[in-house]
Design a protein around this motif. Structure first.
Motif, PDB file in Angstrom:
ATOM      1  N   MET A   1       1.004  -1.075   0.007  1.00 40.27           N
ATOM      2  CA  MET A   1      -0.058  -0.151   0.157  1.00 40.27           C
ATOM      3  C   MET A   1       0.958   1.242  -0.066  1.00 40.27           C
ATOM      4  N   LEU A   2       0.572   2.398  -0.751  1.00 46.17           N
ATOM      5  CA  LEU A   2       1.086   3.544  -0.670  1.00 46.17           C
ATOM      6  C   LEU A   2       0.158   4.593  -0.251  1.00 46.17           C
ATOM      7  N   LEU A   3       0.733   5.365   0.976  1.00 43.32           N
ATOM      8  CA  LEU A   3      -0.065   6.360   1.508  1.00 43.32           C
ATOM      9  C   LEU A   3       0.663   7.883   1.003  1.00 43.32           C
ATOM     10  N   TRP A   4      -0.263   8.225   0.056  1.00 46.62           N
ATOM     11  CA  TRP A   4       0.464   9.417  -0.714  1.00 46.62           C
ATOM     12  C   TRP A   4      -0.373  10.723   0.214  1.00 46.62           C
ATOM     13  N   ILE A   5       0.402  11.313   0.899  1.00 45.98           N
ATOM     14  CA  ILE A   5      -0.111  12.547   1.924  1.00 45.98           C
ATOM     15  C   ILE A   5       0.070  13.822   1.058  1.00 45.98           C
ATOM     16  N   ASN A   6      -0.816  14.405   0.783  1.00 47.39           N
ATOM     17  CA  ASN A   6      -0.830  15.737  -0.029  1.00 47.39           C
ATOM     18  C   ASN A   6      -1.297  16.813   0.742  1.00 47.39           C
ATOM     19  N   GLY A  26       7.392  -1.708   9.835  1.00 42.74           N
ATOM     20  CA  GLY A  26       7.850  -2.065   8.366  1.00 42.74           C
ATOM     21  C   GLY A  26       7.447  -0.959   7.373  1.00 42.74           C
ATOM     22  N   SER A  27       6.959  -0.058   7.704  1.00 40.52           N
ATOM     23  CA  SER A  27       6.913   1.151   6.911  1.00 40.52           C
ATOM     24  C   SER A  27       7.841   1.982   6.586  1.00 40.52           C
ATOM     25  N   VAL A  28       7.874   2.570   5.218  1.00 40.64           N
ATOM     26  CA  VAL A  28       9.171   3.318   4.875  1.00 40.64           C
ATOM     27  C   VAL A  28       8.740   4.988   4.307  1.00 40.64           C
ATOM     28  N   ILE A  29       9.446   5.808   4.459  1.00 41.05           N
ATOM     29  CA  ILE A  29       9.032   7.171   3.866  1.00 41.05           C
ATOM     30  C   ILE A  29       9.946   7.097   2.369  1.00 41.05           C
ATOM     31  N   CYS A  30       9.257   7.090   1.566  1.00 41.99           N
ATOM     32  CA  CYS A  30       9.799   7.381   0.133  1.00 41.99           C
ATOM     33  C   CYS A  30       9.504   8.892  -0.267  1.00 41.99           C
ATOM     34  N   ASP A  31      10.462   9.922  -0.088  1.00 36.38           N
ATOM     35  CA  ASP A  31      10.144  11.364  -0.330  1.00 36.38           C
ATOM     36  C   ASP A  31      10.195  11.819  -1.790  1.00 36.38           C
ATOM     37  N   PRO A  32       9.160  11.981  -2.587  1.00 36.40           N
ATOM     38  CA  PRO A  32       9.345  12.543  -4.016  1.00 36.40           C
ATOM     39  C   PRO A  32      10.000  13.826  -4.151  1.00 36.40           C
ATOM     40  N   VAL A  64      10.558   4.851  -9.274  1.00 36.18           N
ATOM     41  CA  VAL A  64      10.843   4.346  -7.786  1.00 36.18           C
ATOM     42  C   VAL A  64       9.834   3.881  -6.776  1.00 36.18           C
ATOM     43  N   LEU A  65       8.994   4.748  -6.950  1.00 35.51           N
ATOM     44  CA  LEU A  65       7.550   4.093  -5.868  1.00 35.51           C
ATOM     45  C   LEU A  65       7.148   2.770  -6.493  1.00 35.51           C
ATOM     46  N   ASP A  66       7.099   2.597  -7.678  1.00 33.77           N
ATOM     47  CA  ASP A  66       6.756   1.145  -8.113  1.00 33.77           C
ATOM     48  C   ASP A  66       7.653   0.108  -7.681  1.00 33.77           C
ATOM     49  N   LEU A  67       8.785   0.570  -7.783  1.00 31.05           N
ATOM     50  CA  LEU A  67       9.932  -0.463  -7.268  1.00 31.05           C
ATOM     51  C   LEU A  67       9.575  -0.786  -5.939  1.00 31.05           C
ATOM     52  N   ALA A  68       9.373   0.205  -4.987  1.00 33.92           N
ATOM     53  CA  ALA A  68       9.418   0.221  -3.588  1.00 33.92           C
ATOM     54  C   ALA A  68       8.170  -0.602  -3.265  1.00 33.92           C
ATOM     55  N   LEU A  69       7.124  -0.417  -3.755  1.00 31.46           N
ATOM     56  CA  LEU A  69       5.870  -0.950  -3.546  1.00 31.46           C
ATOM     57  C   LEU A  69       5.922  -2.547  -3.985  1.00 31.46           C
ATOM     58  N   THR A  70       6.531  -2.683  -5.170  1.00 31.24           N
ATOM     59  CA  THR A  70       6.664  -4.238  -5.384  1.00 31.24           C
ATOM     60  C   THR A  70       7.719  -5.028  -4.652  1.00 31.24           C
ATOM     61  N   ARG A  71       8.918  -4.437  -4.231  1.00 31.98           N
ATOM     62  CA  ARG A  71       9.879  -5.082  -3.610  1.00 31.98           C
ATOM     63  C   ARG A  71       9.830  -5.193  -1.873  1.00 31.98           C
ATOM     64  N   HIS A  72       9.247  -4.006  -1.612  1.00 34.45           N
ATOM     65  CA  HIS A  72       9.240  -3.785   0.029  1.00 34.45           C
ATOM     66  C   HIS A  72       8.063  -4.371   0.589  1.00 34.45           C
ATOM     67  N   ASP A  73       8.377  -5.059   1.665  1.00 37.86           N
ATOM     68  CA  ASP A  73       7.100  -5.947   2.352  1.00 37.86           C
ATOM     69  C   ASP A  73       6.598  -4.819   3.171  1.00 37.86           C
ATOM     70  N   GLY A  74       6.062  -4.051   3.067  1.00 36.00           N
ATOM     71  CA  GLY A  74       5.467  -2.898   4.032  1.00 36.00           C
ATOM     72  C   GLY A  74       4.826  -1.842   3.343  1.00 36.00           C
ATOM     73  N   VAL A  75       4.154  -0.846   4.222  1.00 38.62           N
ATOM     74  CA  VAL A  75       3.490   0.339   3.604  1.00 38.62           C
ATOM     75  C   VAL A  75       4.540   1.422   3.266  1.00 38.62           C
ATOM     76  N   VAL A  76       4.335   2.032   2.010  1.00 41.79           N
ATOM     77  CA  VAL A  76       5.240   3.019   1.789  1.00 41.79           C
ATOM     78  C   VAL A  76       4.453   4.352   1.791  1.00 41.79           C
ATOM     79  N   ILE A  77       5.127   5.315   2.273  1.00 37.96           N
ATOM     80  CA  ILE A  77       4.610   6.845   2.335  1.00 37.96           C
ATOM     81  C   ILE A  77       5.273   7.789   1.549  1.00 37.96           C
ATOM     82  N   ALA A  78       4.512   8.675   1.051  1.00 34.37           N
ATOM     83  CA  ALA A  78       4.900   9.878  -0.041  1.00 34.37           C
ATOM     84  C   ALA A  78       4.499  10.984   0.476  1.00 34.37           C
TER      85      ALA A  78
END
Length: 210
Positions: A1-6, A26-32, A64-78
């Motif tokens: 899951m991706l949480l995009w916080i606008n 398990g969640s990570v922040i991937c800052d665009p 990059v987010l597609d890669l993180a969401l595909t390979r990382h086993d946890g929530v991604v936060i942007a």
């Protein structure tokens, strides 16, 4: 899951993202914003505009987010402000087209609330004695200039789900996002002082002067 916080600049996106990450194992922040500023710095000063207008930024963020969401086993936060519907479609929309579960939230607040938060997060308020009242960095001045446009655009239906944060703390906003996204955060056991110190640290790490 991706949480995009606008949300508008100074609206609490980064603080909320870090609060969720702290309480969601398990969640990570991937800052665009990181690749955006990198691309901007590559250009001569006179050519530096809004990095979101660069197709390379939009395509790179999706890759990059597609890669993180595909390979990382946890929530991604942007945490990222996007107000242009075309750019929104090429980032958030594209990730959804790729089959990812993208939960998008827009943090909103009244204009005066955002202005107060911008003043509080700026190092300028710490430098007023040696630097004078006009010592705020260009980044904060630019955020103020963009504020009315951001607030107007982000209230549109395409940028839902909207969360008003004028009377909400960062931990409570994080809790609301978690409930809406079907996630369970660890309890927030920090007191007011520890929370302020931690949030100040997050703010200092994200100060930009360019």
């Amino acid at each position: 899951m991706l949480l995009w916080i606008n949300g508008p600049f100074g609206g609490g996106k980064t603080q909320t993202a870090h609060e969720i990450q702290r309480r969601l194992p398990g969640s990570v922040i991937c800052d665009p914003e990181h690749p955006g500023f990198g691309l901007r710095r590559m250009l001569p000063p006179e050519l530096r505009g809004d990095f979101q207008d660069l197709a390379s930024w939009r395509q790179g963020v999706v890759e990059v987010l597609d890669l993180a969401l595909t390979r990382h086993d946890g929530v991604v936060i942007a945490p990222m402000t996007v107000t242009d519907t075309g750019h929104f479609a090429e980032t958030v929309g594209r990730l959804r087209e790729l089959g990812h579960d993208v939960q998008h939230f827009t943090l909103l607040a009244e204009r005066e609330t955002v202005l107060r938060r911008l003043r509080e997060r700026s190092p300028g308020h710490l430098m007023r004695l040696p630097g004078g009242k006009k010592s705020a960095p260009r980044r904060e001045n630019w955020a103020v200039e963009q504020l009315d446009h951001c607030l107007e655009r982000l209230r549109e239906p395409e940028f839902a789900e909207h969360l008003w944060t004028d009377h909400s703390t960062v931990p409570k906003t994080a809790d609301r996002i978690a409930v809406l996204a079907g996630l369970t955060l660890q309890p927030n056991t920090d007191g007011a002082l520890r929370t302020r110190i931690r949030q100040a640290g997050v703010g200092l790490r994200h100060i930009r002067f360019d």
